[in-house]
Every structure is written in structure tokens, then in C-alpha cells.
Write a protein that holds these residues in place. Structure first.
Motif, PDB file in Angstrom:
ATOM      1  N   VAL A  35       0.844  -1.201   0.000  1.00 48.55           N
ATOM      2  CA  VAL A  35       0.000   0.000   0.000  1.00 48.55           C
ATOM      3  C   VAL A  35       0.880   1.251   0.000  1.00 48.55           C
ATOM      4  O   VAL A  35       0.653   2.176  -0.772  1.00 48.55           O
ATOM      5  N   ALA A  36       1.888   1.263   0.858  1.00 49.99           N
ATOM      6  CA  ALA A  36       2.780   2.429   0.937  1.00 49.99           C
ATOM      7  C   ALA A  36       3.483   2.665  -0.391  1.00 49.99           C
ATOM      8  O   ALA A  36       3.636   3.812  -0.828  1.00 49.99           O
ATOM      9  N   GLU A  37       3.894   1.595  -1.038  1.00 53.44           N
ATOM     10  CA  GLU A  37       4.566   1.704  -2.324  1.00 53.44           C
ATOM     11  C   GLU A  37       3.607   2.190  -3.422  1.00 53.44           C
ATOM     12  O   GLU A  37       3.999   2.937  -4.311  1.00 53.44           O
ATOM     13  N   ALA A  38       2.362   1.782  -3.359  1.00 60.83           N
ATOM     14  CA  ALA A  38       1.374   2.160  -4.376  1.00 60.83           C
ATOM     15  C   ALA A  38       0.882   3.597  -4.220  1.00 60.83           C
ATOM     16  O   ALA A  38       0.393   4.192  -5.180  1.00 60.83           O
ATOM     17  N   MET A  39       1.015   4.149  -3.025  1.00 61.92           N
ATOM     18  CA  MET A  39       0.498   5.496  -2.772  1.00 61.92           C
ATOM     19  C   MET A  39       1.265   6.578  -3.528  1.00 61.92           C
ATOM     20  O   MET A  39       0.673   7.556  -3.968  1.00 61.92           O
ATOM     21  N   GLU A  40       2.565   6.429  -3.673  1.00 63.06           N
ATOM     22  CA  GLU A  40       3.375   7.487  -4.298  1.00 63.06           C
ATOM     23  C   GLU A  40       2.975   7.756  -5.748  1.00 63.06           C
ATOM     24  O   GLU A  40       2.691   8.897  -6.095  1.00 63.06           O
ATOM     25  N   PRO A  41       2.895   6.751  -6.611  1.00 69.96           N
ATOM     26  CA  PRO A  41       2.535   7.086  -7.994  1.00 69.96           C
ATOM     27  C   PRO A  41       1.040   7.345  -8.207  1.00 69.96           C
ATOM     28  O   PRO A  41       0.667   8.019  -9.156  1.00 69.96           O
ATOM     29  N   ARG A  42       0.186   6.833  -7.320  1.00 73.46           N
ATOM     30  CA  ARG A  42      -1.262   6.943  -7.548  1.00 73.46           C
ATOM     31  C   ARG A  42      -1.944   8.021  -6.728  1.00 73.46           C
ATOM     32  O   ARG A  42      -2.914   8.601  -7.162  1.00 73.46           O
ATOM     33  N   GLU A  43      -1.539   8.227  -5.508  1.00 73.59           N
ATOM     34  CA  GLU A  43      -2.125   9.143  -4.523  1.00 73.59           C
ATOM     35  C   GLU A  43      -3.459   8.655  -3.979  1.00 73.59           C
ATOM     36  O   GLU A  43      -3.713   8.733  -2.793  1.00 73.59           O
ATOM     37  N   LEU A  44      -4.331   8.159  -4.822  1.00 74.38           N
ATOM     38  CA  LEU A  44      -5.652   7.690  -4.402  1.00 74.38           C
ATOM     39  C   LEU A  44      -5.767   6.211  -4.759  1.00 74.38           C
ATOM     40  O   LEU A  44      -5.618   5.852  -5.928  1.00 74.38           O
ATOM     41  N   ILE A  45      -6.017   5.379  -3.759  1.00 79.82           N
ATOM     42  CA  ILE A  45      -6.128   3.940  -4.027  1.00 79.82           C
ATOM     43  C   ILE A  45      -7.379   3.366  -3.379  1.00 79.82           C
ATOM     44  O   ILE A  45      -7.902   3.913  -2.413  1.00 79.82           O
ATOM     45  N   LYS A  46      -7.818   2.272  -3.958  1.00 77.55           N
ATOM     46  CA  LYS A  46      -8.968   1.550  -3.430  1.00 77.55           C
ATOM     47  C   LYS A  46      -8.517   0.140  -3.082  1.00 77.55           C
ATOM     48  O   LYS A  46      -7.795  -0.493  -3.846  1.00 77.55           O
ATOM     49  N   ILE A  47      -8.948  -0.334  -1.912  1.00 80.02           N
ATOM     50  CA  ILE A  47      -8.608  -1.667  -1.426  1.00 80.02           C
ATOM     51  C   ILE A  47      -9.897  -2.423  -1.166  1.00 80.02           C
ATOM     52  O   ILE A  47     -10.850  -1.873  -0.609  1.00 80.02           O
ATOM     53  N   SER A  48      -9.910  -3.682  -1.535  1.00 82.33           N
ATOM     54  CA  SER A  48     -11.072  -4.532  -1.318  1.00 82.33           C
ATOM     55  C   SER A  48     -10.775  -5.509  -0.173  1.00 82.33           C
ATOM     56  O   SER A  48      -9.730  -6.148  -0.162  1.00 82.33           O
ATOM     57  N   VAL A  49     -11.686  -5.605   0.778  1.00 80.99           N
ATOM     58  CA  VAL A  49     -11.562  -6.570   1.870  1.00 80.99           C
ATOM     59  C   VAL A  49     -12.467  -7.750   1.523  1.00 80.99           C
ATOM     60  O   VAL A  49     -13.670  -7.578   1.331  1.00 80.99           O
ATOM     61  N   LEU A  50     -11.871  -8.927   1.425  1.00 83.79           N
ATOM     62  CA  LEU A  50     -12.629 -10.113   1.032  1.00 83.79           C
ATOM     63  C   LEU A  50     -13.534 -10.599   2.149  1.00 83.79           C
ATOM     64  O   LEU A  50     -13.330 -10.285   3.326  1.00 83.79           O
ATOM     65  N   LYS A  51     -14.532 -11.394   1.785  1.00 86.14           N
ATOM     66  CA  LYS A  51     -15.503 -11.891   2.759  1.00 86.14           C
ATOM     67  C   LYS A  51     -14.872 -12.794   3.816  1.00 86.14           C
ATOM     68  O   LYS A  51     -15.369 -12.882   4.930  1.00 86.14           O
ATOM     69  N   ASN A  52     -13.776 -13.478   3.464  1.00 83.45           N
ATOM     70  CA  ASN A  52     -13.165 -14.389   4.424  1.00 83.45           C
ATOM     71  C   ASN A  52     -12.260 -13.683   5.440  1.00 83.45           C
ATOM     72  O   ASN A  52     -11.672 -14.325   6.295  1.00 83.45           O
ATOM     73  N   CYS A  53     -12.155 -12.371   5.376  1.00 85.82           N
ATOM     74  CA  CYS A  53     -11.398 -11.595   6.357  1.00 85.82           C
ATOM     75  C   CYS A  53     -12.316 -11.298   7.537  1.00 85.82           C
ATOM     76  O   CYS A  53     -13.395 -10.714   7.374  1.00 85.82           O
ATOM     77  N   ALA A  54     -11.890 -11.677   8.726  1.00 88.39           N
ATOM     78  CA  ALA A  54     -12.734 -11.538   9.913  1.00 88.39           C
ATOM     79  C   ALA A  54     -12.709 -10.131  10.513  1.00 88.39           C
ATOM     80  O   ALA A  54     -13.586  -9.778  11.293  1.00 88.39           O
ATOM     81  N   ASP A  55     -11.706  -9.336  10.162  1.00 88.01           N
ATOM     82  CA  ASP A  55     -11.565  -8.007  10.755  1.00 88.01           C
ATOM     83  C   ASP A  55     -12.494  -6.985  10.112  1.00 88.01           C
ATOM     84  O   ASP A  55     -12.878  -7.104   8.947  1.00 88.01           O
ATOM     85  N   ASP A  56     -12.834  -5.958  10.882  1.00 88.33           N
ATOM     86  CA  ASP A  56     -13.709  -4.883  10.426  1.00 88.33           C
ATOM     87  C   ASP A  56     -12.949  -3.986   9.440  1.00 88.33           C
ATOM     88  O   ASP A  56     -11.840  -3.528   9.750  1.00 88.33           O
ATOM     89  N   PRO A  57     -13.513  -3.723   8.262  1.00 88.28           N
ATOM     90  CA  PRO A  57     -12.836  -2.870   7.276  1.00 88.28           C
ATOM     91  C   PRO A  57     -12.482  -1.476   7.801  1.00 88.28           C
ATOM     92  O   PRO A  57     -11.458  -0.908   7.414  1.00 88.28           O
ATOM     93  N   LYS A  58     -13.290  -0.917   8.696  1.00 87.90           N
ATOM     94  CA  LYS A  58     -12.985   0.416   9.237  1.00 87.90           C
ATOM     95  C   LYS A  58     -11.733   0.386  10.098  1.00 87.90           C
ATOM     96  O   LYS A  58     -10.905   1.300  10.040  1.00 87.90           O
ATOM     97  N   ILE A  59     -11.576  -0.678  10.870  1.00 87.56           N
ATOM     98  CA  ILE A  59     -10.379  -0.821  11.701  1.00 87.56           C
ATOM     99  C   ILE A  59      -9.156  -1.025  10.816  1.00 87.56           C
ATOM    100  O   ILE A  59      -8.096  -0.438  11.042  1.00 87.56           O
ATOM    101  N   ILE A  60      -9.299  -1.854   9.782  1.00 86.93           N
ATOM    102  CA  ILE A  60      -8.204  -2.082   8.835  1.00 86.93           C
ATOM    103  C   ILE A  60      -7.805  -0.772   8.164  1.00 86.93           C
ATOM    104  O   ILE A  60      -6.621  -0.450   8.055  1.00 86.93           O
ATOM    105  N   ALA A  61      -8.796  -0.004   7.720  1.00 80.73           N
ATOM    106  CA  ALA A  61      -8.528   1.275   7.039  1.00 80.73           C
ATOM    107  C   ALA A  61      -7.769   2.235   7.945  1.00 80.73           C
ATOM    108  O   ALA A  61      -6.785   2.855   7.522  1.00 80.73           O
ATOM    109  N   ASN A  62      -8.206   2.360   9.184  1.00 86.36           N
ATOM    110  CA  ASN A  62      -7.539   3.273  10.112  1.00 86.36           C
ATOM    111  C   ASN A  62      -6.121   2.811  10.431  1.00 86.36           C
ATOM    112  O   ASN A  62      -5.212   3.629  10.568  1.00 86.36           O
ATOM    113  N   HIS A  63      -5.922   1.512  10.524  1.00 88.02           N
ATOM    114  CA  HIS A  63      -4.593   0.967  10.809  1.00 88.02           C
ATOM    115  C   HIS A  63      -3.646   1.221   9.627  1.00 88.02           C
ATOM    116  O   HIS A  63      -2.505   1.657   9.826  1.00 88.02           O
ATOM    117  N   ILE A  64      -4.119   0.964   8.426  1.00 92.36           N
ATOM    118  CA  ILE A  64      -3.297   1.222   7.235  1.00 92.36           C
ATOM    119  C   ILE A  64      -2.961   2.711   7.148  1.00 92.36           C
ATOM    120  O   ILE A  64      -1.818   3.088   6.880  1.00 92.36           O
TER     121      ILE A  64
END
Length: 98
Positions: A35-64
Motif C-alpha cells: 500500500v505504501a509503495e502504491a500510494m506514491e505514484p497513484r495518490e488515491l487507491i482503493k482496497i477490497s476486503v474479502l468476505k473471508n477476512c474476519a476483521d472490520d474494514p474500518k479498523i483495517i482502514a484506520n490501521h493502514i
């Protein structure tokens, strides 16, 4: 980031595809690095959290965001949108409204 800037970025994010998926292993060091590497050339990125991930996407987003020094634009369902202005002026593509 104010609400006008956030709304502008949301509009831009509608047209981009997720560049990464977070799955069963949730957030790993490799994911953060990618993610850190992708941010420099793109500035705006979208990430998909799959259904088999048990963690809350909001918590993941804030952590990233905290680890990459980026900002969470929005989390809708299992989609995360992050923004970070490029460090190098030549890579800056997005001009935020005032």
C-alpha cells in the motif's frame, strides 16, 4: 482534510478499481508495504476486503492510514479508499479544492 476535499476524492474514487485485496490473513507487513509503495505514484487507491477476512474494514482502514501516513477517504461495505499526496512534486496528479 475538509468535507469538500473528501467529496472530491470520493468522486474520483468511483472510477478506479481496487489495486489490492485483503483476505483471510488480514493485514500483514507485506500488505502495508504494498500500500505504501502504491500510494506514491497513484495518490488515491482503493482496497477490497474479502468476505473471508474476519476483521472490520474500518479498523483495517484506520490501521493502514496510520502506518502509511495517509488519510481514509471512505469505507463503504468492504471497500476502502485512501489518499496520500505524493512526496515528489512530479508525481502529484490530484489538486484538491480549497
Amino acid at each position: 482534510m475538509n468535507s469538500k476535499q473528501r467529496a472530491y476524492l470520493k468522486g474520483l474514487a468511483m472510477n478506479i478499481d481496487p489495486i489490492m485485496q485483503i483476505g483471510k490473513a488480514s493485514l500483514t507487513d507485506e500488505n502495508i508495504f504494498a500500500v505504501a509503495e502504491a500510494m506514491e505514484p497513484r495518490e488515491l487507491i482503493k482496497i477490497s476486503v474479502l468476505k473471508n477476512c474476519a476483521d472490520d474494514p474500518k479498523i483495517i482502514a484506520n490501521h493502514i492510514a496510520s502506518l502509511t501516513r495517509s488519510e481514509v477517504v471512505q469505507v463503504i461495505g468492504k471497500k476502502i479508499v485512501l489518499y496520500k499526496q505524493a512526496d515528489k512534486p512530479k508525481n502529484r496528479k490530484i489538486n484538491l479544492p480549497k
